[in-house]
Design an enzyme around this catalytic site. Structure first.
Site, PDB file in Angstrom:
ATOM      1  N   HIS A 142       0.166   0.140   6.142  1.00  0.00           N
ATOM      2  CA  HIS A 142       1.149   0.897   5.527  1.00  0.00           C
ATOM      3  C   HIS A 142       2.203   2.262   5.729  1.00  0.00           C
ATOM      4  CE1 HIS A 142       0.043  -2.270   2.184  1.00  0.00           C
ATOM      5  NE2 HIS A 142      -0.790  -2.393   2.725  1.00  0.00           N
TER       6      HIS A 142
HETATM    7  O1  V1P Z   1       0.456  -0.219  -6.892  1.00  0.00           O
HETATM    8  C1  V1P Z   1       0.083   0.568  -6.292  1.00  0.00           C
HETATM    9  C2  V1P Z   1       0.657   1.732  -6.393  1.00  0.00           C
HETATM   10  C3  V1P Z   1       0.697   3.163  -7.406  1.00  0.00           C
HETATM   11  N1  V1P Z   1       0.987   2.384  -8.320  1.00  0.00           N
HETATM   12  C4  V1P Z   1       2.154   4.132  -8.465  1.00  0.00           C
HETATM   13  C5  V1P Z   1       2.264   1.536  -6.979  1.00  0.00           C
HETATM   14  N2  V1P Z   1      -1.212   1.037  -5.372  1.00  0.00           N
HETATM   15  C6  V1P Z   1      -1.500  -0.379  -5.253  1.00  0.00           C
HETATM   16  C7  V1P Z   1      -1.184   0.249  -3.471  1.00  0.00           C
HETATM   17  C8  V1P Z   1      -2.960  -1.075  -2.931  1.00  0.00           C
HETATM   18  C9  V1P Z   1      -3.085  -0.999  -1.189  1.00  0.00           C
HETATM   19  C10 V1P Z   1      -3.787  -1.748  -0.764  1.00  0.00           C
HETATM   20  C11 V1P Z   1      -4.038  -1.369   0.986  1.00  0.00           C
HETATM   21  C12 V1P Z   1      -3.925  -2.013   1.698  1.00  0.00           C
HETATM   22  O2  V1P Z   1      -3.087  -3.311   2.243  1.00  0.00           O
HETATM   23  C13 V1P Z   1      -4.134  -2.405   3.254  1.00  0.00           C
HETATM   24  C14 V1P Z   1      -5.473  -0.921   4.063  1.00  0.00           C
HETATM   25  O3  V1P Z   1      -5.297  -3.148   1.309  1.00  0.00           O
HETATM   26  C15 V1P Z   1      -3.129   0.391  -6.001  1.00  0.00           C
HETATM   27  C16 V1P Z   1      -4.010  -0.654  -6.824  1.00  0.00           C
HETATM   28  C17 V1P Z   1      -3.844  -1.847  -6.735  1.00  0.00           C
HETATM   29  N3  V1P Z   1      -4.413  -2.780  -7.829  1.00  0.00           N
HETATM   30  O4  V1P Z   1      -2.772  -2.640  -6.120  1.00  0.00           O
HETATM   31  N4  V1P Z   1      -4.007   1.373  -6.218  1.00  0.00           N
HETATM   32  C18 V1P Z   1      -4.829   1.339  -6.985  1.00  0.00           C
HETATM   33  N5  V1P Z   1      -5.006  -0.334  -6.817  1.00  0.00           N
HETATM   34  C19 V1P Z   1      -6.076   2.251  -6.624  1.00  0.00           C
HETATM   35  C20 V1P Z   1      -6.734   2.022  -8.054  1.00  0.00           C
HETATM   36  C21 V1P Z   1      -7.767   3.143  -8.285  1.00  0.00           C
HETATM   37  C22 V1P Z   1      -8.011   4.208  -8.006  1.00  0.00           C
HETATM   38  C23 V1P Z   1      -6.785   4.578  -6.692  1.00  0.00           C
HETATM   39  C24 V1P Z   1      -5.319   3.616  -6.320  1.00  0.00           C
HETATM   40 ZN    ZN Z   2      -4.840  -5.602   0.654  1.00  0.00          ZN
END
Ligand code: V1P
Ligand code: ZN
Length: 378
Positions: A142
């Site tokens: 990303h």
């Molecule tokens: O959904 C979001 C953003 C935060 N919101 C404002 C929208 N972020 C996701 C990011 C997922 C990243 C995936 C990375 C990869 O593709 C490559 C290494 O796997 C996110 C999520 C989710 N459930 O999608 N961030 C978090 N969860 C999160 C949870 C707890 C603490 C910090 C981040």
């Molecule tokens: Zn992923």
């Protein structure tokens, strides 16, 4: 049981630095570099190092990272620390710092370690002294030129592909992480020398929100971005069949000189962030399928948030690239407790979410992608 070796044995290079497993994004954060330590212990205790050249890669230099990333952004990454971050608070929105991409101890060092490994892996393929180069630390798809995104700060994949492009006329990027490979797609959106092909969950809401089927590239790159948007709960049979149909056509039309395969393990069933239903066997089948083309290949990590299964998956896939069949009983490691109660390589992962990908949906998807690829032939 012991490891059984196959007749075809490509030369495999494996990149790992022990420190990589000791970085922490923060207690609540789902990205756990410790999964790299778990993976490495399983790989070594299965004896897979006997089938590979194992390297402790050097760190990427600032100059190497500048091949893709902006100077201001690099300067920020280099200088900001948890202790001095107050002085940089005015830059946080500019550089997308927050819950997904926090400032943590050793962040810049972590970036240099995983990126250095991907760059070295690419150069190893170019030199012709390896057929397959594995870096489970990398795959942070990303990261953007000017900012981090989705747990990724430096885009090691883009840096590695830029290396490969010095030698190979065409490079294929394949991404089986459950999230769209947006950073890599964006970097090569307007070139016909890199085809990006991402299989991911897409509904307009799921992170990062891009990866619709009609994002196909632009300018010279038109039709060279392939997106395979999927719904919750896709199962082994649907996924592997779709993957093989699409990749067969991609290989026939694009004829890459090298392949970069991002193996994000958050597409497995029971992932903490993911919603697919894949077994480790099916995930690995995608790796096996890409390997059989006999094209120089980089195999890299990515997402994966149920870390006991990430370690199992990447260990199994290390075995696949080596042509070594691994017994299901895990070898004992100091991390044994993670793998209770079954202590096996292939636990049952499916069943949590129903499959929302109908046969009709998948058939229509395949037809549209094959149609897109027909434009490349003319
Ligand atoms: O959904 C979001 C953003 C935060 N919101 C404002 C929208 N972020 C996701 C990011 C997922 C990243 C995936 C990375 C990869 O593709 C490559 C290494 O796997 C996110 C999520 C989710 N459930 O999608 N961030 C978090 N969860 C999160 C949870 C707890 C603490 C910090 C981040
Ligand atoms: Zn992923």
């Amino acid at each position: 049981g012991s490891v059984v070796a196959e007749h075809y044995r490509p030369r495999v290079s494996y990149y790992m630095r022990e420190q990589a497993g000791n970085f922490h994004y923060g207690r609540q954060h789902p990205m756990k570099p410790h999964r790299l330590t778990l993976t490495n212990h399983l790989v070594l205790n299965y004896g897979l190092h006997k089938y590979m050249d194992v390297y402790e890669p050097r760190r990427a230099t600032e100059e190497e990272i500048r091949e893709f990333h902006a100077e201001d952004y690099i300067e920020f990454l280099k200088r900001v620390t948890p202790d001095n971050q107050k002085e940089f608070a005015n830059c946080f929105s500019e550089f997308n710092i927050g819950d997904d991409c926090p400032i943590f101890d050793g962040m810049w060092d972590f970036c240099r370690i995983y990126s250095g490994a991907s760059i070295e892996a690419a150069r190893k393929l170019i030199s012709g002294s390896a057929d397959i180069a594995v870096n489970w630390m990398g795959g942070l798809h990303h990261a953007k030129k000017y900012e981090p995104s989705g747990f990724c700060y430096v885009n090691d994949i883009v840096l590695a592909i830029l290396q490969l492009l010095r030698y190979y006329p065409r490079v294929l990027y394949v991404d089986i992480d459950i999230h769209h490979g947006d950073g890599v797609q964006e970097a090569f959106y307007t070139t016909d020398r890199v085809m990006t092909c991402s299989f991911h969950k897409y509904n307009g809401d799921f992170f990062p929100g891009t990866g619709a089927i009609d994002e196909m590239g632009s300018g010279l790159g038109k039709f060279y971005a392939v997106n395979v948007p999927l719904q919750d709960g896709i199962d082994d049979r649907s996924y592997t069949q779709l993957f093989k149909n699409v990749m067969t056509a991609v290989m026939e039309t694009f004829k890459p000189g090298a392949i970069v395969l991002q193996c994000g393990a958050d597409s497995l069933g029971l992932d903490r962030l993911g919603v697919f239903n894949l077994s480790i066997a099916a995930h690995g089948e995608c790796v096996r399928f890409m390997r059989q083309f006999g094209v120089p290949m980089m195999v890299i990590g990515g997402g994966g948030y149920t870390i006991r299964n990430v370690a199992r998956c990447w260990t199994y896939e290390t075995g696949i690239v080596c042509g070594a069949e691994l017994p299901d009983a895990l070898p004992p490691t100091v991390y044994n407790d993670f793998f209770a109660p079954d202590y096996s390589l292939h636990p049952q992962l499916s069943g949590r979410v129903a499959n929302h990908n109908t046969r009709a949906y998948l058939n229509a998807l395949t037809a549209r992608i094959l149609e897109q690829l027909r434009y490349l032939k003319g």
